[in-house]
Scaffold this active site. Structure first.
Site, mmCIF file in Angstrom:
data_model
loop_
_atom_site.group_PDB
_atom_site.id
_atom_site.type_symbol
_atom_site.label_atom_id
_atom_site.label_comp_id
_atom_site.label_asym_id
_atom_site.label_seq_id
_atom_site.Cartn_x
_atom_site.Cartn_y
_atom_site.Cartn_z
ATOM 1 N N GLU A 1 -14.514 -0.258 69.401
ATOM 2 C CA GLU A 1 -15.330 0.960 69.393
ATOM 3 C C GLU A 1 -15.627 1.411 70.823
ATOM 4 O O GLU A 1 -15.715 0.583 71.728
ATOM 5 C CB GLU A 1 -16.669 0.702 68.701
ATOM 6 N N ASP B 1 -18.422 -3.819 60.497
ATOM 7 C CA ASP B 1 -18.757 -2.976 61.643
ATOM 8 C C ASP B 1 -19.676 -3.728 62.605
ATOM 9 O O ASP B 1 -20.378 -4.653 62.224
ATOM 10 C CB ASP B 1 -19.447 -1.706 61.133
#
Length: 133
Positions: free
Chosen positions: A80, A24
């Site tokens: 994202e 991430d």
């Protein structure tokens, strides 16, 4: 991620169980290029800061490089915080086919999400030809 050897061992054990892993916020913190080439991961998630700056001077080459690197390492890539059609278009044109962000939907409660899946009702969700969600 500070101890690459230990992280690699743990991730290999997780991979052997059939679990896919994702790194991430790629491009920030401990997600260096050196680490990326050594970890047994399946996916990188491009940090929001890179997507937010798309369209600004000198930012497009940076995100293009991240996308090319991920694709060359045979990793799935998730962008994202996609909020605009121009961000989506740029990402799609450069090989990113998975994304998340307000362009598609605001966050929903778990119960509402579960109901949407059960009924296949995507009202309020913006859809696109690629598998961006």
């Amino acid at each position: 991620m500070q101890n690459i050897r230990e992280s690699t061992d743990i991730l290999m054990q997780i991979k052997e169980l059939g679990v896919k892993t994702s790194l991430d916020n790629f491009g920030t913190g401990y997600s260096s290029l050196h680490i990326l080439s050594k970890l047994p991961i399946d996916t990188i998630k491009i940090d929001k800061s890179f997507v937010d700056e798309l369209g600004q001077v000198n930012q497009s080459p940076m995100i293009k490089t991240i996308l090319e690197l991920g694709l060359n390492l045979n990793l799935s890539i998730v962008a994202e915080s996609i909020e605009t059609e121009s961000q989506l278009r740029f990402l799609r044109e450069n090989g990113c086919v998975i994304g998340q962000g307000y362009l598609f939907s605001k966050p929903v409660k778990a119960e509402e999400f579960e109901q949407l899946i059960k009924t296949n009702d995507v009202r309020g969700f913006k859809t696109h030809p690629l598998s961006l969600s």
